[in-house]
Design an enzyme around this catalytic site. Structure first.
Site, PDB file in Angstrom:
ATOM      1  N   LYS A  34       0.829  -1.211   0.000  1.00 47.70           N
ATOM      2  CA  LYS A  34       0.000   0.000   0.000  1.00 47.70           C
ATOM      3  C   LYS A  34       0.859   1.256   0.000  1.00 47.70           C
ATOM      4  CE  LYS A  34      -2.245  -0.853   3.787  1.00 47.70           C
ATOM      5  NZ  LYS A  34      -1.464  -2.059   4.161  1.00 47.70           N
ATOM      6  N   ARG A  45     -10.219   0.728   9.291  1.00 48.64           N
ATOM      7  CA  ARG A  45      -9.698  -0.527   9.827  1.00 48.64           C
ATOM      8  C   ARG A  45     -10.764  -1.327  10.564  1.00 48.64           C
ATOM      9  NH1 ARG A  45      -3.524   0.507  12.003  1.00 48.64           N
ATOM     10  NH2 ARG A  45      -2.714   1.421  10.082  1.00 48.64           N
ATOM     11  N   ARG A 101      11.839  -4.221   4.633  1.00 53.19           N
ATOM     12  CA  ARG A 101      11.270  -2.917   4.323  1.00 53.19           C
ATOM     13  C   ARG A 101      12.123  -1.781   4.901  1.00 53.19           C
ATOM     14  NH1 ARG A 101       4.945  -1.988   5.358  1.00 53.19           N
ATOM     15  NH2 ARG A 101       5.546  -2.380   7.546  1.00 53.19           N
ATOM     16  N   ARG A 156      11.610  -0.051  10.618  1.00 56.22           N
ATOM     17  CA  ARG A 156      10.696   0.067  11.743  1.00 56.22           C
ATOM     18  C   ARG A 156      10.934  -1.063  12.732  1.00 56.22           C
ATOM     19  NH1 ARG A 156       4.735   1.133   9.362  1.00 56.22           N
ATOM     20  NH2 ARG A 156       4.369  -0.433  10.978  1.00 56.22           N
ATOM     21  N   ARG A 196      -0.047  -8.901  13.735  1.00 54.47           N
ATOM     22  CA  ARG A 196      -0.720  -7.890  12.914  1.00 54.47           C
ATOM     23  C   ARG A 196      -1.612  -8.542  11.861  1.00 54.47           C
ATOM     24  NH1 ARG A 196       3.959  -4.057  10.864  1.00 54.47           N
ATOM     25  NH2 ARG A 196       2.216  -2.818  10.070  1.00 54.47           N
TER      26      ARG A 196
END
Length: 263
Positions: A55, A130, A169, A202, A213
């Site tokens: 995304k 969400r 990432r 992160r 998650r």
């Protein structure tokens, strides 16, 4: 829009859409706009997808391509909380106290963003809604502002493919731009292509946190998907493909939403 089961089948562009978008990358969207393809207004869209589905990579590019602003709610919260506004002060206090930001404040923040000049032609929401309650509140907001959603795209990918994506990432903290060690590396290692500033990893981008998650995402996505499927604006694309192929699939889905609006 093609009628598909979002749980079992990926939506695919029809032959004409595939031909139109073949070779049209993210920089060509304003050309399409000036050809009249968007009828003077950009896309109003939501991108759904699990962590690592892309995304953050696709959202800014597709927003630019379709004459819209990219509204990534996580980045927005940090930005608005740093502003000396009434809403910013309330958000900062809430976040400093370690409390969850209420749905009302989220909707207020998104509503204010929609009124900004860069969002007046369209918006691409990333990271919101969400929950079903948030989806219902967003529908109320967009109806009140006469800015209804054209399309909701879920970026589908098998969970076992997400670990490599998440653990590799890289993020540019100031802008939210994302890269990947393997799949989308920066031109200079650990350096943002645009600003030359350092990239970060992160702390929650690890396999154990990802499992938690994903469990949350599975639980929340089913009712949201059903909500938008009942509205007739929901589709699902295969996000396991190359970034260019995913971009073309989303672009074709966006165009399908625009075509339906103008019909």
């Amino acid at each position: 829009m093609s009628k598909v089961s979002i749980d079992k089948e990926y939506w695919k562009p029809n032959k004409n859409q595939a031909t139109f978008w073949e070779g049209h990358q993210v920089t060509s969207g304003f050309n399409a706009f000036h050809r009249g393809g968007f009828n003077g207004r950009g896309i109003n869209a939501v991108l759904l997808g699990p962590p690592g589905s892309g995304k953050g990579t696709q959202g800014p590019k597709l927003a630019q391509q379709f004459c819209a602003c990219h509204l990534a709610t996580g980045d927005m919260l940090r930005a608005v909380a740093s502003e000396p506004t009434e809403l910013g002060c309330r958000l900062k206090q809430t976040m400093d106290e370690g409390k969850l930001v209420s749905d009302d404040m989220m909707i207020e923040m998104i509503g204010e963003a929609m009124d900004k000049p860069e969002c007046r032609q369209g918006y691409v929401l990333d990271g919101f809604p969400r929950t079903l309650k948030q989806a219902d509140a967003l529908e109320t907001l967009t109806s009140r502002k006469r800015r209804p959603l054209d399309i909701v795209v879920e970026m589908g990918i098998e969970e076992d493919q997400l670990t490599d994506r998440i653990t590799g990432r890289l993020i540019h903290k100031q802008s939210g731009r994302s890269y990947h060690d393997k799949f989308n590396p920066p031109r200079v290692p650990m350096t943002d292509d645009v600003t030359g500033e350092a990239l970060i990893r992160r702390s929650d981008d690890n396999a154990e946190t990802l499992k938690k998650r994903l469990a949350v995402y599975r639980d929340m996505t089913k009712p949201i998907a059903e909500f938008y499927r009942n509205m007739g604006i929901m589709c699902k694309i295969d996000a396991s493909l190359s970034p260019d192929s995913v971009a073309q699939s989303i672009a074709a889905a966006f165009q399908d939403g625009l075509d339906r609006r103008m019909a």
